[in-house]
Design a protein around this motif. Structure first.
Motif, PDB file in Angstrom:
ATOM      1  N   UNK A  95       7.468   6.876  17.753  1.00  0.00           N
ATOM      2  CA  UNK A  95       6.311   7.293  17.353  1.00  0.00           C
ATOM      3  C   UNK A  95       5.516   6.698  16.300  1.00  0.00           C
ATOM      4  N   UNK A  96       6.241   5.515  15.646  1.00  0.00           N
ATOM      5  CA  UNK A  96       5.773   4.764  14.486  1.00  0.00           C
ATOM      6  C   UNK A  96       4.971   3.162  14.870  1.00  0.00           C
ATOM      7  N   UNK A 119       7.257   0.692   5.081  1.00  0.00           N
ATOM      8  CA  UNK A 119       6.505   1.870   4.713  1.00  0.00           C
ATOM      9  C   UNK A 119       6.194   3.134   5.607  1.00  0.00           C
ATOM     10  N   UNK A 120       6.478   2.812   6.814  1.00  0.00           N
ATOM     11  CA  UNK A 120       6.486   3.904   7.597  1.00  0.00           C
ATOM     12  C   UNK A 120       7.831   4.827   7.780  1.00  0.00           C
ATOM     13  N   UNK A 121       8.700   4.295   7.202  1.00  0.00           N
ATOM     14  CA  UNK A 121      10.070   5.136   6.992  1.00  0.00           C
ATOM     15  C   UNK A 121      11.305   4.499   7.745  1.00  0.00           C
ATOM     16  N   UNK A 122      12.179   5.215   8.425  1.00  0.00           N
ATOM     17  CA  UNK A 122      13.286   4.732   9.132  1.00  0.00           C
ATOM     18  C   UNK A 122      13.356   5.525  10.540  1.00  0.00           C
ATOM     19  N   UNK A 138      11.527   4.486   3.085  1.00  0.00           N
ATOM     20  CA  UNK A 138      10.881   3.273   3.529  1.00  0.00           C
ATOM     21  C   UNK A 138      11.741   2.286   3.305  1.00  0.00           C
ATOM     22  N   UNK A 139      12.491   2.010   4.174  1.00  0.00           N
ATOM     23  CA  UNK A 139      13.359   1.034   4.149  1.00  0.00           C
ATOM     24  C   UNK A 139      12.924  -0.260   4.941  1.00  0.00           C
ATOM     25  N   UNK A 154      14.002  -0.783  -0.447  1.00  0.00           N
ATOM     26  CA  UNK A 154      12.694  -0.251  -0.086  1.00  0.00           C
ATOM     27  C   UNK A 154      11.586  -0.859  -0.261  1.00  0.00           C
ATOM     28  N   UNK A 155      10.455  -0.704   0.440  1.00  0.00           N
ATOM     29  CA  UNK A 155       9.380  -1.527   0.527  1.00  0.00           C
ATOM     30  C   UNK A 155       8.877  -1.986  -0.958  1.00  0.00           C
TER      31      UNK A 155
END
Length: 324
Positions: A95-96, A119-122, A138-139, A154-155
């Motif tokens: 869904x990203x 930034x969208x996450x993992x 946010x990896x 992280x970002x």
């Protein structure tokens, strides 16, 4: 000096001559990610995987095997799972949106597939149910040590560590951030060390005491730990060999006349103690354990072939992917 016994190209079965990724699975099958599709070698010949109906991009960037023997690969847009037991192929809905450019898939110690989305996450995918879960962490890069500890970037270029697979995490350096204002472009765990590539140099972290070593090693591309605890590191300034205290044991560079090309892209240790090195401009090199000297391996008609991934199969054979 060993020579290449087989050379697979489009003329004898390969989908494309540009090979970006390689995997030797637990069955000994060699999986080959090319710019136009996925192939595999079963010990007899090359086979094409019919993936066109499952992907909009055929550029295969990363291949891994999960603990149940399923094969997972990423393209520049999708993540796909192949179950060899059932013959099923599944495009994993995320869904990203499309995958980040040239995604490197990771297999967690719990058996999940991890996909960093900056930034969208993992995203974490359960390899049994294929269920996708989303973490807000946010990896942009991740790796694991032998004890299951997670290390990530992280970002905002903070390096974090986690004992519960990023359900919670803490900065590796809580009192200060040695990477403040710097852009971390890669993270690789090898032996007792965490290698972080920061554009024009490399910072190395000894994980047991978080000691920092700054090295003028331009862009780290690969690292591998030997059984004696020493570490071999491929950079854009040649090959470095360091001991367990990160003292430099050896440096092989073009300037010193000890390696044909500084732009090293991959490194692989063989069963005899030899080191195989993929370079970008001069092809494949081999470090002989008896002489500790690097020589140019010439299995190609044109030794200047650009070598990208290198893997060792279950029989000890060395496989390499090239741009041509």
């Amino acid at each position: 000096m060993p020579y290449l016994s087989e050379n697979f190209k489009t003329s004898n079965g390969l989908s494309d001559n540009f090979v970006k990724s390689l995997l030797c699975d637990s069955r000994g099958i060699i999986w080959i990610g090319t710019a136009v599709g996925l192939d595999y070698y079963d010990g007899y010949r090359i086979h094409h995987c019919p993936i066109s109906e499952y992907v909009s991009s055929k550029y295969v960037t990363s291949i891994i095997e999960d603990k149940a023997g399923k094969i997972w690969f990423s393209t520049t847009r999708e993540l796909v799972c192949i179950d060899l037991k059932t013959g099923s192929v599944r495009n994993i809905e995320m869904d990203l949106g499309p995958l980040p450019n040239l995604t490197r898939l990771a297999l967690s110690p719990t058996g999940e597939i991890w996909v960093p989305f900056d930034k969208k996450g993992l995203l974490k995918i359960d390899t049994g149910t294929l269920k996708v879960s989303h973490s807000d962490c946010p990896l942009k890069a991740v790796d694991f040590d032998e004890d299951g500890t997670t290390y990530g970037v992280l970002d905002d270029n903070t390096i974090i560590t986690s004992k519960d697979y990023c359900e919670s995490y803490t900065p590796l350096f809580e009192d200060f951030n040695p990477f403040d204002g710097k852009k971390i472009v890669s993270i690789i765990h090898a032996g007792d060390f965490l290698f972080t590539g920061i554009q024009d140099f490399v910072t190395i972290i000894r994980t047991k005491d978080r000691r920092l070593y700054n090295k003028p090693w331009i862009y780290i591309a690969d690292a591998s730990a030997a059984e004696d605890g020493t570490v071999w590191v491929a950079t854009n300034n040649g090959i470095y060999h360091a001991d367990s205290l990160m003292n430099e044991v050896g440096h092989y560079s073009y300037d010193e006349g000890t390696i044909p090309d500084n732009a090293t892209k991959s490194i692989c240790l063989d069963k005899t103690g030899g080191i195989w090195i993929g370079t970008y401009f001069e092809g494949l090199c081999h470090l002989c354990p008896n002489t500790a000297e690097i020589e140019l391996a010439q299995p190609f008609n044109n030794h200047k072939t650009r070598v990208l991934p290198i893997v060792r199969d279950n029989q000890g054979k060395i496989w390499l992917g090239t741009e041509t």
